[in-house]
Design a protein around this motif. Structure first.
Motif, PDB file in Angstrom:
ATOM      1  N   ARG A  80      30.008  43.077  58.700  1.00 55.45           N
ATOM      2  CA  ARG A  80      30.973  43.455  57.661  1.00 55.45           C
ATOM      3  C   ARG A  80      31.289  44.945  57.742  1.00 55.45           C
ATOM      4  NH1 ARG A  80      29.202  44.813  51.880  1.00 55.45           N
ATOM      5  NH2 ARG A  80      31.076  44.706  50.568  1.00 55.45           N
ATOM      6  N   ILE A  81      32.581  45.274  57.800  1.00 52.30           N
ATOM      7  CA  ILE A  81      33.043  46.656  57.786  1.00 52.30           C
ATOM      8  C   ILE A  81      33.850  46.860  56.509  1.00 52.30           C
ATOM      9  CG2 ILE A  81      34.302  48.461  59.017  1.00 52.30           C
ATOM     10  CD1 ILE A  81      31.930  47.377  60.583  1.00 52.30           C
ATOM     11  N   VAL A  82      33.351  47.705  55.608  1.00 53.80           N
ATOM     12  CA  VAL A  82      33.931  47.861  54.283  1.00 53.80           C
ATOM     13  C   VAL A  82      35.014  48.937  54.282  1.00 53.80           C
ATOM     14  CG1 VAL A  82      33.454  48.414  51.868  1.00 53.80           C
ATOM     15  CG2 VAL A  82      31.770  47.149  53.211  1.00 53.80           C
ATOM     16  N   GLU A  83      36.157  48.579  53.737  1.00 54.55           N
ATOM     17  CA  GLU A  83      37.208  49.568  53.499  1.00 54.55           C
ATOM     18  C   GLU A  83      37.036  50.187  52.113  1.00 54.55           C
ATOM     19  OE1 GLU A  83      41.845  49.803  54.624  1.00 54.55           O
ATOM     20  OE2 GLU A  83      41.375  48.293  53.101  1.00 54.55           O
ATOM     21  N   MET A  84      36.793  49.354  51.103  1.00 57.70           N
ATOM     22  CA  MET A  84      36.502  49.865  49.759  1.00 57.70           C
ATOM     23  C   MET A  84      35.759  48.815  48.950  1.00 57.70           C
ATOM     24  SD  MET A  84      40.260  49.692  47.883  1.00 57.70           S
ATOM     25  CE  MET A  84      41.131  50.520  49.207  1.00 57.70           C
ATOM     26  N   GLU A  85      34.882  49.287  48.066  1.00 54.78           N
ATOM     27  CA  GLU A  85      34.186  48.425  47.122  1.00 54.78           C
ATOM     28  C   GLU A  85      34.299  49.087  45.755  1.00 54.78           C
ATOM     29  OE1 GLU A  85      30.690  46.073  48.367  1.00 54.78           O
ATOM     30  OE2 GLU A  85      29.620  47.099  46.744  1.00 54.78           O
ATOM     31  N   VAL A  86      34.830  48.354  44.783  1.00 53.06           N
ATOM     32  CA  VAL A  86      35.159  48.969  43.491  1.00 53.06           C
ATOM     33  C   VAL A  86      34.630  48.121  42.343  1.00 53.06           C
ATOM     34  CG1 VAL A  86      37.208  50.143  44.376  1.00 53.06           C
ATOM     35  CG2 VAL A  86      37.422  47.844  43.447  1.00 53.06           C
ATOM     36  N   THR A  87      34.361  48.795  41.223  1.00 53.66           N
ATOM     37  CA  THR A  87      33.938  48.148  39.993  1.00 53.66           C
ATOM     38  C   THR A  87      35.062  48.257  38.969  1.00 53.66           C
ATOM     39  OG1 THR A  87      31.639  48.719  40.412  1.00 53.66           O
ATOM     40  CG2 THR A  87      32.212  48.131  38.151  1.00 53.66           C
ATOM     41  N   GLY A  88      35.382  47.140  38.323  1.00 55.30           N
ATOM     42  CA  GLY A  88      36.461  47.134  37.349  1.00 55.30           C
ATOM     43  C   GLY A  88      37.812  47.050  38.025  1.00 55.30           C
ATOM     44  N   GLY A  89      38.846  46.927  37.198  1.00 53.26           N
ATOM     45  CA  GLY A  89      40.197  46.859  37.735  1.00 53.26           C
ATOM     46  C   GLY A  89      40.547  45.529  38.350  1.00 53.26           C
ATOM     47  N   SER A  90      39.679  44.508  38.162  1.00 51.21           N
ATOM     48  CA  SER A  90      39.912  43.205  38.795  1.00 51.21           C
ATOM     49  C   SER A  90      40.677  42.242  37.896  1.00 51.21           C
ATOM     50  CB  SER A  90      38.575  42.575  39.200  1.00 51.21           C
ATOM     51  OG  SER A  90      37.710  42.479  38.081  1.00 51.21           O
ATOM     52  N   LYS A  91      40.952  42.664  36.643  1.00 53.45           N
ATOM     53  CA  LYS A  91      41.618  41.751  35.716  1.00 53.45           C
ATOM     54  C   LYS A  91      43.035  41.407  36.165  1.00 53.45           C
ATOM     55  CE  LYS A  91      42.625  40.925  30.864  1.00 53.45           C
ATOM     56  NZ  LYS A  91      42.730  41.494  29.503  1.00 53.45           N
ATOM     57  N   PHE A  92      43.660  42.317  36.939  1.00 51.98           N
ATOM     58  CA  PHE A  92      45.015  42.017  37.394  1.00 51.98           C
ATOM     59  C   PHE A  92      45.019  40.856  38.383  1.00 51.98           C
ATOM     60  CE2 PHE A  92      43.822  44.345  41.160  1.00 51.98           C
ATOM     61  CZ  PHE A  92      44.680  43.909  42.148  1.00 51.98           C
ATOM     62  N   ILE A  93      43.917  40.639  39.091  1.00 55.59           N
ATOM     63  CA  ILE A  93      43.861  39.549  40.071  1.00 55.59           C
ATOM     64  C   ILE A  93      43.219  38.298  39.471  1.00 55.59           C
ATOM     65  CG2 ILE A  93      41.636  40.091  41.171  1.00 55.59           C
ATOM     66  CD1 ILE A  93      44.866  39.215  43.038  1.00 55.59           C
ATOM     67  N   LEU A  94      42.307  38.473  38.502  1.00 56.26           N
ATOM     68  CA  LEU A  94      41.673  37.348  37.802  1.00 56.26           C
ATOM     69  C   LEU A  94      41.841  37.583  36.300  1.00 56.26           C
ATOM     70  CD1 LEU A  94      38.351  36.854  39.824  1.00 56.26           C
ATOM     71  CD2 LEU A  94      40.341  35.340  39.814  1.00 56.26           C
ATOM     72  N   PRO A  95      42.990  37.239  35.748  1.00 58.24           N
ATOM     73  CA  PRO A  95      43.288  37.590  34.351  1.00 58.24           C
ATOM     74  C   PRO A  95      42.334  37.000  33.331  1.00 58.24           C
ATOM     75  CG  PRO A  95      44.964  36.117  35.264  1.00 58.24           C
ATOM     76  CD  PRO A  95      44.123  36.567  36.409  1.00 58.24           C
ATOM     77  N   ASP A  96      41.666  35.892  33.649  1.00 61.83           N
ATOM     78  CA  ASP A  96      40.703  35.298  32.704  1.00 61.83           C
ATOM     79  C   ASP A  96      39.378  36.048  32.670  1.00 61.83           C
ATOM     80  OD1 ASP A  96      42.244  32.986  31.806  1.00 61.83           O
ATOM     81  OD2 ASP A  96      42.016  32.241  33.850  1.00 61.83           O
ATOM     82  N   ALA A  97      39.146  36.897  33.647  1.00 64.04           N
ATOM     83  CA  ALA A  97      37.833  37.534  33.814  1.00 64.04           C
ATOM     84  C   ALA A  97      37.720  38.799  32.961  1.00 64.04           C
ATOM     85  CB  ALA A  97      37.584  37.842  35.282  1.00 64.04           C
ATOM     86  N   THR A  98      37.810  38.624  31.643  1.00 63.45           N
ATOM     87  CA  THR A  98      37.596  39.751  30.735  1.00 63.45           C
ATOM     88  C   THR A  98      36.105  40.077  30.683  1.00 63.45           C
ATOM     89  OG1 THR A  98      37.296  38.309  28.822  1.00 63.45           O
ATOM     90  CG2 THR A  98      39.566  39.003  29.351  1.00 63.45           C
TER      91      THR A  98
END
Length: 287
Positions: free
Chosen positions: A13-31
């Motif tokens: 695995r070669i990581v470009e970025m790993e982030v916390t938060g900001g995922s609600k735009f892609i999974l709107p139910d994941a509050t």
């Protein structure tokens, strides 16, 4: 960087970025409120406040005879409509080389689908021109996927993704349009996982009676194992995407098949297990 061994095949695995938060735009139910009770996701896939952790990375399959990169992230110098993805200047190629895979050594580039965060490093900017990043590779794209995007390119959504990251490799004569059961080599084949996009495929690795699956985006985050009805805002066909996800989770639950998530944060891979209260979870205890 993570590394797994499946029989004689290695995956890195070669990581470009790993982030916390900001995922609600892609999974709107994941509050946060909805995610916090799903305790098994901590600490790897969710922080203590209920923010999901996600990754954008490429996966290198090395069979000994063949080097395949699966999905090529966002890429550098690309104008994108998501500010945190626009005009990136990451060390992705350097990290790829440090892992033992200089770009010239890659034999095949496999894109599970043609979304912005899966095709970016197909090309690189040299003297104001987009050229193929992997000069000795054959680029593999699902024919069904290309037929759709060739007719439905929408630069207003994420930016000129097809124009700067897909058409240049096609024009260079480096693309092989394949069916969704294409066998790349003896140990690696594709299989259809539609719903997220019309021609979405995942990757199955089979060597020495050991198996692994690279998901692509039929599942974005492990939370969708427990909440299978949480669909991505980017899904082309949400109903089909949920059906694909539920079918595969049931097929691979409690099986000795390593699941390597294309957007799963570190440790990225694990085994599907059944929850007593219903649904599934990802067991990463071996990693």
């Amino acid at each position: 960087m993570n590394h797994w061994q499946i029989g004689n095949v290695s995956v890195t695995r070669i990581v470009e970025m790993e982030v916390t938060g900001g995922s609600k735009f892609i999974l709107p139910d994941a509050t946060r409120e909805a995610c916090l009770p799903i305790e098994w996701m901590q600490p790897n896939f969710m922080d203590h406040e209920g923010n999901l952790i996600m990754s954008i990375h490429a996966l290198i399959i090395d069979t000994g005879d063949k080097r395949i990169i699966v999905d090529t992230c966002v890429g550098n110098d690309k104008e994108r409509n998501i500010p945190s993805w626009s005009n990136l200047q990451t060390s992705f190629l350097k990290e790829l080389e440090e892992a033992g895979y200089p770009r010239e050594s890659i034999d095949s580039v496999m894109c599970t689908h043609l979304h912005v965060d899966h095709v970016g490093w197909n090309t690189m900017l040299v003297n104001d021109e987009w050229i193929p990043t992997f000069p000795n590779a054959q680029y593999l794209i699902s024919e069904k996927e290309w037929i759709y995007w060739d007719k439905n390119e929408n630069e207003d959504l994420y930016g000129p993704v097809i124009s700067d990251s897909v058409r240049p490799v096609i024009e260079a004569g480096m693309v092989n349009f394949v069916d969704d059961h294409f066998r790349i080599c003896d140990e690696v084949n594709l299989f259809p996982t539609p719903g997220h996009t019309p021609g979405h495929v995942s990757v199955l690795i089979n060597s020495k009676k050991e198996m692994a699956m690279i998901t692509g985006d039929f599942i974005h985050h492990p939370v969708q194992m427990t909440k299978t009805d949480w669909c991505s805002s980017a899904d082309y066909d949400k109903r089909q995407g949920q059906l694909t996800r539920e079918t595969l989770l049931e097929e691979y639950v409690d099986q000795d098949v390593l699941i390597i998530g294309t957007h799963f944060a570190t440790p990225t891979a694990g085994y599907i297990k059944r929850l007593e209260e219903g649904g599934y979870w990802l067991d990463v205890n071996k990693f």
